[in-house]
Enzyme design. Sequence first.
Site, PDB file in Angstrom:
ATOM      1  N   MET A 159       0.828  -1.213   0.000  1.00 23.29           N
ATOM      2  CA  MET A 159       0.000   0.000   0.000  1.00 23.29           C
ATOM      3  C   MET A 159       0.858   1.256   0.000  1.00 23.29           C
ATOM      4  O   MET A 159       0.625   2.191  -0.774  1.00 23.29           O
ATOM      5  CB  MET A 159      -0.931  -0.003   1.215  1.00 23.29           C
ATOM      6  CG  MET A 159      -2.133  -0.898   1.083  1.00 23.29           C
ATOM      7  SD  MET A 159      -3.374  -0.270  -0.091  1.00 23.29           S
ATOM      8  CE  MET A 159      -4.007   1.158   0.796  1.00 23.29           C
ATOM      9  N   SER A 182      -9.177   4.142   1.061  1.00 25.79           N
ATOM     10  CA  SER A 182      -9.856   2.930   0.611  1.00 25.79           C
ATOM     11  C   SER A 182      -9.614   2.685  -0.873  1.00 25.79           C
ATOM     12  O   SER A 182      -9.560   3.618  -1.665  1.00 25.79           O
ATOM     13  CB  SER A 182     -11.358   3.025   0.863  1.00 25.79           C
ATOM     14  OG  SER A 182     -12.014   1.854   0.394  1.00 25.79           O
ATOM     15  N   LYS A 229     -13.899   6.250   7.689  1.00 26.33           N
ATOM     16  CA  LYS A 229     -13.307   5.080   7.038  1.00 26.33           C
ATOM     17  C   LYS A 229     -13.732   3.796   7.748  1.00 26.33           C
ATOM     18  O   LYS A 229     -13.996   2.771   7.103  1.00 26.33           O
ATOM     19  CB  LYS A 229     -11.779   5.200   7.030  1.00 26.33           C
ATOM     20  CG  LYS A 229     -11.031   3.967   6.486  1.00 26.33           C
ATOM     21  CD  LYS A 229     -11.489   3.597   5.073  1.00 26.33           C
ATOM     22  CE  LYS A 229     -10.515   2.671   4.367  1.00 26.33           C
ATOM     23  NZ  LYS A 229     -10.249   1.406   5.024  1.00 26.33           N
ATOM     24  N   HIS A 258     -17.194   3.090   6.648  1.00 21.24           N
ATOM     25  CA  HIS A 258     -17.083   2.583   5.275  1.00 21.24           C
ATOM     26  C   HIS A 258     -16.794   1.086   5.292  1.00 21.24           C
ATOM     27  O   HIS A 258     -17.438   0.299   4.586  1.00 21.24           O
ATOM     28  CB  HIS A 258     -15.970   3.333   4.540  1.00 21.24           C
ATOM     29  CG  HIS A 258     -15.484   2.657   3.278  1.00 21.24           C
ATOM     30  ND1 HIS A 258     -14.652   1.556   3.292  1.00 21.24           N
ATOM     31  CD2 HIS A 258     -15.714   2.925   1.967  1.00 21.24           C
ATOM     32  CE1 HIS A 258     -14.417   1.175   2.065  1.00 21.24           C
ATOM     33  NE2 HIS A 258     -15.031   1.989   1.235  1.00 21.24           N
ATOM     34  N   ASN A 259     -15.825   0.670   6.104  1.00 17.64           N
ATOM     35  CA  ASN A 259     -15.473  -0.739   6.159  1.00 17.64           C
ATOM     36  C   ASN A 259     -16.598  -1.582   6.743  1.00 17.64           C
ATOM     37  O   ASN A 259     -16.812  -2.721   6.324  1.00 17.64           O
ATOM     38  CB  ASN A 259     -14.191  -0.929   6.978  1.00 17.64           C
ATOM     39  CG  ASN A 259     -12.948  -0.525   6.221  1.00 17.64           C
ATOM     40  OD1 ASN A 259     -13.010   0.288   5.299  1.00 17.64           O
ATOM     41  ND2 ASN A 259     -11.811  -1.063   6.595  1.00 17.64           N
ATOM     42  N   GLU A 292     -18.963  -2.126   4.073  1.00 13.84           N
ATOM     43  CA  GLU A 292     -18.340  -3.118   3.184  1.00 13.84           C
ATOM     44  C   GLU A 292     -18.598  -4.534   3.688  1.00 13.84           C
ATOM     45  O   GLU A 292     -18.921  -5.439   2.905  1.00 13.84           O
ATOM     46  CB  GLU A 292     -16.845  -2.833   3.115  1.00 13.84           C
ATOM     47  CG  GLU A 292     -16.024  -3.792   2.274  1.00 13.84           C
ATOM     48  CD  GLU A 292     -14.535  -3.487   2.399  1.00 13.84           C
ATOM     49  OE1 GLU A 292     -13.766  -4.441   2.596  1.00 13.84           O
ATOM     50  OE2 GLU A 292     -14.159  -2.298   2.318  1.00 13.84           O
TER      51      GLU A 292
END
Length: 483
Positions: A21, A136, A190, A193-194, A197
């Site tokens: 990453m 992300s 975030k 968001h996960n 997901e």
Amino acid sequence: MTDEHTETPLAQIGVTGLAVMGSNIARNFARHGYTVALHNRSIAKTDALLAEHSSDGTFVRTETIDEFVGALEKPRRVLIMVKAGDATDAVIDELADAMEPGDIIIDGGNALYTDTIRREAALRERGLHFVGAGISGGEEGALNGPSIMPGGPAESYTALGPLLEAVSAKVDGTPCCTHVGPDGAGHFVKMVHNGIEYADMQLIGEAYHLLRDALGYGAAEIADVFADWNTGTLESYLIEITAEVLRQTDATTGQPLVDVIVDAAEQKGTGRWTVKAALDLGIPVTGIAEAVFARALSGSRTQRAAARDLTSGALGTTPTDAAQFTEDIRAALYASKIVAYAQGFDQIAAGSSEYGWNIDRAAMATIWRGGCIIRAQFLNRIKEAYDADPELPSLILAPYFRDAIEAGIDSWRRVVVTATTLGIPIPAFGSSLSYYDGLRAERLPAALTQGQRDYFGAHTYERTDKPGKFHTLWSGDHSEVQA
């Protein structure tokens, strides 16, 4: 990369932590014309990046933190891409000792937002800016354009924002990056968001399970179904890759790869963080919670093996109209997906209120449209809903989503009933429908719960016919008194 005979340019951004990453986002910065200072605890990773990708742009090789910080123009901007937890704290401390007031440290990992709040406060006292930035998109997004959710001081975004927006994904020319809010706001968003997901993936898994076990479709047939769904309202990155995964054939056995993968889903923890935070905030995120628990159950392999011979009871029959039931599954998947996003955005609103972040939910939908894992066509509809009513009580109440659920509600119920009669577990489909029914119910059994609480704990209750708090003297003459 410059050689020893030329003057080393000062870098606009530094990246420390050069696993995949970190390496990819460093390359992304370089491809956009920025000079990037590189640092890694293992110098071999720095040299590997330079050996393989120096053609991406201008990099400055450094070995020590002092050398790394010295290679940056002021205000210094350093992006940390290391494992969350103690490792992050260690790098932050080392950097802070070498930096000057006004410099910016950016944590691009999946940090717990409460850690980010703590770190931002500590560095602010030292005159440094700390930015917790959720990133992300995985390895591909880091290289080609992720969705970026930076928090931290608003003034830091003046120096940092142009760089982050440049390397982020773009949708209709709009960067998938914006300043989310103070201190831990970026990492909080975030995290949610996960969590969404997790729910999205679980719902897709349940749809796959139903197509496989209720209709008897093989992996290739199910891949075709998902590919078709990806041309309509369900169009999204996760639906797209589901079709690809299902089409993959195992080179060793010749079977579909999905049929030889052990059915135990792992997790790194952000889903659990989402559920824990939701519990603290008092926000029901039932779809996300069921997705987290479903992964935990899938990993309970010893228990599952021991329970294989448990009775199923009398089961129902397979749907006779496969085409109709396939459409029912699609509609149920879409309706349940709406619930998952609605719950996630409710959590963002609650977190924003609790911590005074003033998060713009329409802006979050905007930056999730590209680059990130949950990018989907209907995020445009979410943006439109919050643009039309920033104080929308629930996403489900927006006209578009209300109409979508109304169109699919009968299919949704048929899917839940059929799955139950066939003994196919659908925790996310089922809990999402129950949440929807609970939300629209005129009266819930919580009145009885509150009566019980008053009986054993004198916790009081409110009445429907007059204001105030009341208590019944349960151990006395059962008369009511105002609390």
